[in-house]
Design a protein around this motif. Structure first.
Motif, mmCIF file in Angstrom:
data_model
loop_
_atom_site.group_PDB
_atom_site.id
_atom_site.type_symbol
_atom_site.label_atom_id
_atom_site.label_comp_id
_atom_site.label_asym_id
_atom_site.label_seq_id
_atom_site.Cartn_x
_atom_site.Cartn_y
_atom_site.Cartn_z
ATOM 1 N N ASP A 95 0.829 -1.212 0.000
ATOM 2 C CA ASP A 95 0.000 0.000 0.000
ATOM 3 C C ASP A 95 0.859 1.256 0.000
ATOM 4 O O ASP A 95 0.598 2.207 -0.743
ATOM 5 C CB ASP A 95 -0.936 0.011 1.213
ATOM 6 N N SER A 96 1.903 1.258 0.815
ATOM 7 C CA SER A 96 2.792 2.410 0.897
ATOM 8 C C SER A 96 3.553 2.613 -0.414
ATOM 9 O O SER A 96 3.722 3.746 -0.882
ATOM 10 C CB SER A 96 3.771 2.225 2.062
ATOM 11 N N CYS A 97 3.976 1.518 -1.020
ATOM 12 C CA CYS A 97 4.693 1.603 -2.297
ATOM 13 C C CYS A 97 3.810 2.181 -3.406
ATOM 14 O O CYS A 97 4.250 3.038 -4.180
ATOM 15 C CB CYS A 97 5.201 0.227 -2.708
ATOM 16 N N PHE A 98 2.577 1.706 -3.480
ATOM 17 C CA PHE A 98 1.668 2.213 -4.514
ATOM 18 C C PHE A 98 1.335 3.687 -4.289
ATOM 19 O O PHE A 98 1.270 4.473 -5.242
ATOM 20 C CB PHE A 98 0.393 1.367 -4.590
ATOM 21 N N LYS A 99 1.168 4.081 -3.036
ATOM 22 C CA LYS A 99 0.921 5.489 -2.710
ATOM 23 C C LYS A 99 2.125 6.333 -3.128
ATOM 24 O O LYS A 99 1.975 7.420 -3.705
ATOM 25 C CB LYS A 99 0.658 5.627 -1.207
ATOM 26 N N CYS A 100 3.310 5.846 -2.857
ATOM 27 C CA CYS A 100 4.526 6.582 -3.203
ATOM 28 C C CYS A 100 4.696 6.674 -4.721
ATOM 29 O O CYS A 100 5.067 7.725 -5.245
ATOM 30 C CB CYS A 100 5.730 5.892 -2.556
ATOM 31 N N ALA A 101 4.436 5.592 -5.418
ATOM 32 C CA ALA A 101 4.539 5.599 -6.883
ATOM 33 C C ALA A 101 3.616 6.668 -7.470
ATOM 34 O O ALA A 101 4.025 7.426 -8.359
ATOM 35 C CB ALA A 101 4.208 4.225 -7.450
ATOM 36 N N GLU A 102 2.401 6.724 -6.969
ATOM 37 C CA GLU A 102 1.446 7.727 -7.467
ATOM 38 C C GLU A 102 1.937 9.148 -7.185
ATOM 39 O O GLU A 102 1.829 10.027 -8.044
ATOM 40 C CB GLU A 102 0.060 7.504 -6.857
#
Length: 108
Positions: A95-102
């Motif tokens: 979840d944190s990775c996807f938020k950061c990617a966005e």
């Protein structure tokens, strides 16, 4: 990029780095560590690139756009790998990775 957006991205990068470091440490304690090898490798890659981009933003590097594009790619790869595992630490890391990617896409 405004100072507020800059601060938000730095916070998001830091949160992702922290989540990846936690996931890496927790994966080391799993019973089937061999199954977690790729997850741990990507946790390290992601934590490192998030830390590097955070530092680049703080020093106003001329390579922020390029670094952000790489960060997007690595965060998405780490998130996709972590999503494969049922462990709570992996799901939170994803979840944190996807938020950061966005967030990084906004400057890439």
């Amino acid at each position: 990029m405004s100072d507020e957006q800059h601060d938000e991205l730095i916070q998001t990068l830091h949160e992702c780095m922290t989540a990846c470091n936690h996931c890496f440490d927790a994966c080391l304690k799993e019973d089937d560590i061999k199954m977690m090898a790729e997850c741990m490798r990507l946790d390290r890659e992601c934590a490192d690139v998030c830390n590097y981009l955070e530092q680049a933003l703080l020093r106003n590097s001329p390579f922020i756009t390029e670094l952000a594009a790489v960060c997007v790619k690595i965060c998405e790869a780490c998130g996709n790998e972590c999503k494969k595992h049922d462990h709570d630490h992996c799901q939170k890391c994803a979840d944190s990775c996807f938020k950061c990617a966005e967030a990084c896409k906004s400057i890439a």
